[in-house]
Design an enzyme around this catalytic site. Structure first.
Site, mmCIF file in Angstrom:
data_model
loop_
_atom_site.group_PDB
_atom_site.id
_atom_site.type_symbol
_atom_site.label_atom_id
_atom_site.label_comp_id
_atom_site.label_asym_id
_atom_site.label_seq_id
_atom_site.Cartn_x
_atom_site.Cartn_y
_atom_site.Cartn_z
ATOM 1 N N HIS A 178 0.827 -1.204 0.000
ATOM 2 C CA HIS A 178 0.000 0.000 0.000
ATOM 3 C C HIS A 178 0.861 1.254 0.000
ATOM 4 O O HIS A 178 0.613 2.204 -0.741
ATOM 5 C CB HIS A 178 -0.933 -0.016 1.217
ATOM 6 C CG HIS A 178 -2.064 0.934 1.089
ATOM 7 N ND1 HIS A 178 -2.142 2.094 1.822
ATOM 8 C CD2 HIS A 178 -3.155 0.919 0.283
ATOM 9 C CE1 HIS A 178 -3.251 2.741 1.484
ATOM 10 N NE2 HIS A 178 -3.879 2.050 0.563
ATOM 11 N N HIS A 199 -4.711 6.036 -5.524
ATOM 12 C CA HIS A 199 -5.879 6.685 -4.939
ATOM 13 C C HIS A 199 -6.294 7.866 -5.814
ATOM 14 O O HIS A 199 -5.571 8.245 -6.711
ATOM 15 C CB HIS A 199 -5.583 7.180 -3.524
ATOM 16 C CG HIS A 199 -5.229 6.060 -2.607
ATOM 17 N ND1 HIS A 199 -3.939 5.694 -2.352
ATOM 18 C CD2 HIS A 199 -6.006 5.193 -1.928
ATOM 19 C CE1 HIS A 199 -3.922 4.657 -1.533
ATOM 20 N NE2 HIS A 199 -5.166 4.322 -1.261
ATOM 21 N N HIS A 208 -7.671 -1.776 -5.106
ATOM 22 C CA HIS A 208 -7.856 -2.354 -3.774
ATOM 23 C C HIS A 208 -8.514 -3.735 -3.852
ATOM 24 O O HIS A 208 -8.249 -4.592 -3.023
ATOM 25 C CB HIS A 208 -8.622 -1.388 -2.872
ATOM 26 C CG HIS A 208 -7.797 -0.190 -2.483
ATOM 27 N ND1 HIS A 208 -7.687 0.924 -3.268
ATOM 28 C CD2 HIS A 208 -7.002 0.042 -1.397
ATOM 29 C CE1 HIS A 208 -6.867 1.799 -2.689
ATOM 30 N NE2 HIS A 208 -6.438 1.297 -1.551
ATOM 31 N N HIS A 335 -10.301 5.732 7.913
ATOM 32 C CA HIS A 335 -8.841 5.786 8.105
ATOM 33 C C HIS A 335 -8.492 6.734 9.243
ATOM 34 O O HIS A 335 -7.760 6.385 10.167
ATOM 35 C CB HIS A 335 -8.168 6.268 6.815
ATOM 36 C CG HIS A 335 -7.953 5.177 5.803
ATOM 37 N ND1 HIS A 335 -6.892 4.313 5.866
ATOM 38 C CD2 HIS A 335 -8.662 4.808 4.724
ATOM 39 C CE1 HIS A 335 -6.951 3.453 4.855
ATOM 40 N NE2 HIS A 335 -8.035 3.736 4.145
ATOM 41 N N PHE A 352 -1.810 6.876 4.601
ATOM 42 C CA PHE A 352 -1.757 5.805 3.608
ATOM 43 C C PHE A 352 -0.432 5.040 3.638
ATOM 44 O O PHE A 352 -0.384 3.868 3.272
ATOM 45 C CB PHE A 352 -2.025 6.357 2.207
ATOM 46 C CG PHE A 352 -3.483 6.673 1.963
ATOM 47 C CD1 PHE A 352 -4.484 6.057 2.697
ATOM 48 C CD2 PHE A 352 -3.857 7.578 0.982
ATOM 49 C CE1 PHE A 352 -5.826 6.340 2.467
ATOM 50 C CE2 PHE A 352 -5.197 7.868 0.738
ATOM 51 C CZ PHE A 352 -6.177 7.248 1.487
ATOM 52 N N HIS A 365 -11.514 -2.276 3.780
ATOM 53 C CA HIS A 365 -11.563 -2.239 2.318
ATOM 54 C C HIS A 365 -12.472 -3.310 1.734
ATOM 55 O O HIS A 365 -12.979 -3.145 0.625
ATOM 56 C CB HIS A 365 -10.160 -2.253 1.712
ATOM 57 C CG HIS A 365 -9.658 -0.859 1.522
ATOM 58 N ND1 HIS A 365 -9.957 -0.108 0.406
ATOM 59 C CD2 HIS A 365 -8.958 -0.046 2.350
ATOM 60 C CE1 HIS A 365 -9.452 1.098 0.547
ATOM 61 N NE2 HIS A 365 -8.835 1.165 1.710
HETATM 62 CU CU1 C2O Z 1 -5.512 2.609 -0.308
HETATM 63 CU CU2 C2O Z 1 -8.191 3.009 2.258
HETATM 64 O O1 C2O Z 1 -6.717 3.228 1.107
#
Ligand code: C2O
Length: 595
Positions: A178, A199, A208, A335, A352, A365
């Site tokens: 990530h 993103h 994702h 987050h 992130f 996710h």
């Molecule tokens: Cu790649 Cu919730 O983020």
């Protein structure tokens, strides 16, 4: 190819192209080493692998004397809503991988590159054989009550954490995936001068989904269970809004010590409109506002793909930043809310670069991924993109056999083909269409004109660009009024906040309301609430000083019906700043049509 461990312990040579040249290297700060140990050593392994892994991870969080100097300087401004080149992104370059950073202004640099990727042949993605059992993802709060499942999941996570740190399937390597795709490690293989960012664009959902696919299969293979499936954090249902019990045991491999302790007590619901201060809102209030926000970001504000998925992003485009589609905006707060409130960069979930270090990241996710499926069932114009560049954009992942796999967006559009299912859950937010305030409810009945002619108001409005420091009201002219049902079905009316300029590593948030009382702006349960902007700290690709410009798009077609403003020449838009850590400048406001 040298192993990752040897690369770490020996000084990088100029011939090794996995790492950039390091001009000076200091040891990681003590505080940092301690946080990693405390949060990530909640498991005991027979070998000392976990210790070794944590120590290696810490060694890789190196301080670079030069900090931002590593990257090229130069201001770098992009409009993520325009795609300049019609070409699919051909994944990250395997030959270039830079140190990542949570903040270009800060000397902390993190090694997020996967092991031994340079020069390695990748294999094309293969769908799981149809004879494989289905993997059924269940809501985490219900799965928490299934002892057998929880034990399995814990065992799989424990084994993942106990793999040697250089193993691409290990917990640490997986967490780095990530970081590498988000915090400036990678460049586009066809444009090595451009960073790669997954993103803030239409790549958010498919990337994702891929990540979860490989992660889940690695876990399953570690316990030889081909049916193993991750649970999903069912935060769009009142029963599932809190962090599920199985993630709360400090002794469990599902635990992460870097979570906001105020949000751990049982039944404390995720607040999708958390202001970073208030901790005592009643449950019902949070629930109702959450439902209204999910409605806004899945239904009224997400009628068309561009708004739901986010801006198009093709090879040769600079990395997008900020904003993103409603699917992404819906996911951001979890987050911030879950991450450590007293950590420098919001670790783990709140940044992130570190989010993948918290097992709950993948569970969060899974719900985002599930909601992608749900969105397509709502109807209207809710389809996947069929753009060639989108379908053929590819990424690289290591799979459960430690093979390097090249997977394309088109490989993941059908969850069935991936052997994936979500347990059916009620979607109470589907009926949470907000209601207008009393003032506008009265207007809907009388259909009076609002605010006078556009010209007269524009003269007294604020000047752009404006630094958003206080509640600010602007009159925005509407190019068309009184649109017919046919016109509305041909195109949605989009309120665009453009030229939003901020620093990527700062939390920045504001809300937007329409035809509302600026002294008492509505929340999501009222129709006047158009949307909100929230920046989760991240690094904006290869931009040295991390300022970026983005936009916010809000589909207000239904909102205008609800507040009785369809026949108005203009709308009164109020921007309401919320607790932020850095300044934000607004470039302007306009109405656009999206088909
Ligand atoms: Cu790649 Cu919730 O983020």
């Amino acid at each position: 190819m040298a192993s990752l461990t040897s690369l770490i312990s020996s000084p990088p040579s100029s011939t090794n192209n996995i790492f950039p040249k390091r001009t000076s290297q200091l040891s990681a700060p003590i505080g940092r080493l301690q946080t990693l140990r405390k949060s990530q050593l909640a498991v005991t392994c027979k070998s000392s692998n976990v210790l070794a892994a944590a120590a290696a991870a810490s060694r890789r969080d190196v301080l670079l004397g030069l900090g931002a100097g590593l990257y090229g300087a130069g201001a770098f401004v992009t409009d993520p809503f325009s795609a300049a080149f019609a070409r699919p992104i051909d994944g990250p370059s395997q030959d270039v991988c830079k140190l990542a950073t949570p903040s270009p202004g800060n000397p902390l640099q993190i090694e997020c590159c996967p092991p031994a990727m340079a020069g390695r042949e990748s294999k094309p993605f293969q769908f799981p054989s149809p004879s494989e059992p289905k993997r059924i993802r269940r809501p985490a709060h219900l799965a928490s009550q299934d002892k057998e499942y929880v034990e399995k999941y814990k065992l799989a996570m424990k084994r993942m954490k106990c793999l040697p740190p250089e193993d691409p399937r290990s917990f640490f390597q997986q967490a780095k995936v990530h970081c590498a795709y988000c915090n400036g490690s990678y460049v586009q293989s066809s444009h090595t001068n451009l960073g790669l960012q997954i993103h803030f664009s239409w790549l958010f959902l498919p990337f994702h989904r891929m990540y979860l696919h490989f992660y889940e299969r690695i876990l399953g293979s570690l316990i030889q269970d081909p049916t193993f499936a991750l649970p999903f954090w069912n935060w769009d249902h009142e029963d599932g809004m809190a962090i599920a019990e199985m993630f709360k045991d400090p002794e469990s491999p599902l635990f992460d010590g870097l979570r906001n302790v105020h949000h751990l007590p049982s039944n404390k619901p995720l607040d999708l409109r958390w202001d970073r201060v208030t901790e005592d809102k009643p449950f019902e209030r949070i629930r109702d506002d959450n439902y209204a926000r999910v409605y806004e970001l899945m239904v009224s504000g997400a009628q068309r793909r561009l708004e739901f998925f986010g801006p198009k992003y093709r090879a040769g485009d600079p990395p997008p930043a900020g904003g993103g589609g409603t699917s992404e905006r819906l996911h951001n707060m979890a987050h911030l809310w879950t991450g450590g409130h007293n950590q420098q960069f919001g670790e783990d979930m709140g940044n992130f670069y570190s989010a993948g270090r918290d097992p709950i990241f993948y569970v969060h996710h899974c719900n985002v991924d599930r909601l992608w499926n749900v969105w397509k069932t709502i109807g209207g114009f809710r389809f996947d993109f069929d753009d060639y560049d989108y379908l053929n954009t590819s990424f690289l992942f290591y799979d459960e056999n430690s093979d390097l796999i090249k997977i394309k967006v088109k490989d993941v559009l059908d969850p069935q083909a991936l052997g994936l299912e979500y347990e059916d859950r009620p979607i109470p937010w589907r009926n949470s269409r907000p209601v207008p305030t009393a003032a506008n409810a009265a207007r809907t009945a009388t259909a009076a004109a609002f605010g006078g002619p556009a010209e007269a108001q524009a003269a007294v409005g604020p000047r752009f660009p404006l630094v958003l420091e206080k509640v600010t009201t602007v009159m925005v002219p509407r190019p068309k009024k009184g649109r017919t049902a046919k016109e509305k079905s041909a195109a949605s009316e989009i309120l665009v906040v453009e030229g939003i300029e901020l620093e990527g590593d700062k939390v920045v948030q504001f809300e937007v309301v329409i035809n509302d009382d600026p002294d008492n702006p509505s929340g999501p349960s009222n129709s006047e609430f158009a949307g909100s902007f929230l920046n989760i700290p991240h690094v904006h690709g290869n931009n040295g000083h991390n300022k970026f410009v983005t936009g916010l798009r809000m589909d207000i077609t239904e909102l205008l019906e609800d507040i009785g403003a369809e026949n108005d020449d203009q709308i009164q838009v109020t921007l309401v700043p919320k607790k932020s850590d850095g300044p934000v400048t607004i470039g302007g406001l306009k109405i656009e049509y999206s088909s």
